[in-house]
Scaffold this active site. Sequence first.
Site, PDB file in Angstrom:
ATOM      1  N   GLU A 119      38.568   6.724  -3.503  1.00  0.00           N
ATOM      2  CA  GLU A 119      37.377   6.062  -2.938  1.00  0.00           C
ATOM      3  C   GLU A 119      36.137   6.824  -3.396  1.00  0.00           C
ATOM      4  O   GLU A 119      36.248   7.923  -3.965  1.00  0.00           O
ATOM      5  CB  GLU A 119      37.471   6.037  -1.407  1.00  0.00           C
ATOM      6  N   HIS A 241      28.279   0.652   5.449  1.00  0.00           N
ATOM      7  CA  HIS A 241      29.308   0.449   4.417  1.00  0.00           C
ATOM      8  C   HIS A 241      28.745  -0.560   3.428  1.00  0.00           C
ATOM      9  O   HIS A 241      28.189  -1.588   3.828  1.00  0.00           O
ATOM     10  CB  HIS A 241      30.588  -0.087   5.069  1.00  0.00           C
ATOM     11  N   ARG A 287      28.622   6.483  -0.401  1.00  0.00           N
ATOM     12  CA  ARG A 287      28.206   5.215   0.235  1.00  0.00           C
ATOM     13  C   ARG A 287      26.722   5.024   0.436  1.00  0.00           C
ATOM     14  O   ARG A 287      26.219   3.913   0.344  1.00  0.00           O
ATOM     15  CB  ARG A 287      28.836   5.147   1.621  1.00  0.00           C
ATOM     16  N   HIS A 348      28.494   0.878   9.874  1.00  0.00           N
ATOM     17  CA  HIS A 348      29.932   1.151   9.812  1.00  0.00           C
ATOM     18  C   HIS A 348      30.355   2.386  10.589  1.00  0.00           C
ATOM     19  O   HIS A 348      31.408   2.396  11.214  1.00  0.00           O
ATOM     20  CB  HIS A 348      30.283   1.323   8.329  1.00  0.00           C
ATOM     21  N   ARG A 383      28.919  10.563   5.539  1.00  0.00           N
ATOM     22  CA  ARG A 383      30.368  10.811   5.581  1.00  0.00           C
ATOM     23  C   ARG A 383      31.060  10.389   4.286  1.00  0.00           C
ATOM     24  O   ARG A 383      30.814   9.302   3.765  1.00  0.00           O
ATOM     25  CB  ARG A 383      30.997  10.022   6.738  1.00  0.00           C
TER      26      ARG A 383
END
Length: 546
Positions: A119, A241, A287, A348, A383
């Site tokens: 990811e 997100h 992100r 998110h 994060r």
Amino acid sequence: MLQHHHYDAVIIGSGAAGLTLALHLDPGLRVAILSKGTLSAGSSSGAQGGVAAVLNQERDSQEQHINDTLIAGAGLCRKEAVEHIVEHGQASIQWLIAQGVPFTPDEKTSGFEFHLTREGGHSERRIIHAADATGKAISDTLISKARTATNIDLYEHHLAIDLVTTQKLGLSEQHCAGLYALDIKSDTVKLFQGKTTIIATGGASKAYLFTSNTDGASGDGIAMAWRSGCRVANMEFNQFHPTGLYHPKAKSFLISEAVRGEGGRLVRPDGSRFMKDYDYRGELAPRDIVARAIDHEMKKLGADCLFLDISHKPADFIKSHFPMIHERCLGYGIDITREPIPVVPAAHYTCGGILVNEKGQTDIPGLFAIGECTYTGLHGANRLASNSLLECFVAARSCAEEINQSINQTPDALEIPHWDDSQVSDADENVVIAHNWDELRRFMWDYVGIVRTNKRLQRAKNRVNLLQYEINDFYSHFKISNDLIELRNLAQVSELIIDSSLERKESRGLHYNVDYPLTDENARETVLTPRNFNKKTALKFSPLGS
Ligand code: FAD
Ligand code: SIN
């Protein structure tokens, strides 16, 4: 007559954090788990991508995972927290495997028996997963373990209203003695008295109009802890997100970052790619960068959404890696093996929260907090994908160790007054609650979203204060309901997000303010302190950058 329950440990929340904690407590302890919905109602069971941990030692290392986390956190992670969580990752995953979580095996011989996906922001494949429904696999496994544990009582549809602390009862020694909860089905208030109380209530992304979270993500635990005298930190860092599904009938459905990890491309409506214009890592940038790039492109083009395209991959590959996403999208008339998926960013994850140490201790003795509702210092200003579930497992295990060791030193049970609703009547205008929910979530999206300005933040501050005045008036005159309790909490956490955003005079990670576009050299945590903060019992904590 008030129902009164006594336990050694009362856990609020049945997500990854709460269940893991309960299953690690000494089986001789009597444990209650409360969930305001069903046991699988929180974010944990909706998690898709997986859990990040260093599992294939031949290709990966803890140093790399620590470094990736620090880079994503934009200079604001607490290094010791990152090290603690990453170092305990492998043991946590082994525990999940031992519980029977059906992680996806690796069909090739990569040197590790489970498939590891990739990811954004990760320099290596390190996400263990159960296809694209990892959270469901974990939740189902842990819930069935909790159901068969003889020391654990499960209370579904029980909504914690507020904590009971000795300070609130007028005693000089500060200690948490339990909580009042609304049994939603019988519409009665009950008292849960505990030697220890643990908040594991998840995040607050429901404060925003568009979110990947379920309806219960109203920040209840953060608001309750704040009202009781706990400090909160870094609330301005709400993660958006990049890829929520854009479809009029799809409420809160996420398209996992693992789709990009396995080759998915972000494209404009004309099919052209754009992520390399924003970051050399392209679709796999952290992100904050991807969500801001999408927001910028949408505003520039006047587009309602952009697209995520994985249709260049073989259909079998897509169906085996993303069976749930494939099926859900088909249900909305989108065949992801043939066409791009319409996407928009969605609120998110709450990176900030209740200030805790690595054992989950808060500013109030006897009160612990774990999971998304906390601020441990792991995530910093942004994060890293799939670090959240990891944090839930590691923090819950450390917290259980502390409770198992210290519970016998806890003070004896106290006399706690009954919930008094003799002065309130039935609500006459429930439309006020529904209206305020909508208004709050809309101005948070418009004024405190992906791109902020001082003026918008100040507008949001004025509005939230007005709403809080109305909500508190309603709360003191009318009988409580779950909608009212959640709205009160949502307004409280929104105020904390706005105040924290106003305090930060720079842009960093998830917090981007047009009036302060640069990043300070000195990285500083935002720590808010409530009026009833008790310095004598508080955690020892020196904020970064102070
Ligand atoms: P939750 O799982 O949210 O559980 C909260 C619990 O508290 C629930 O049981 C709820 O009913 C209860 N509760 C709340 N308030 C009250 C109250 N007042 N009274 C009683 N009960 C209450 N992270 C990853 O690491 N990897 C992923 O792949 C991933 N995918 C995600 C996909 C989606 C769609 C979403 C929304 C999040 C994802 N995340 C992922 C983030 C991660 O799932 C969450 O951060 C994590 O599951 C939070 O766990 P938790 O135990 O802290 O809270
Ligand atoms: C996802 O699957 O994209 C969610 C992962 C996460 O939030 O960590």
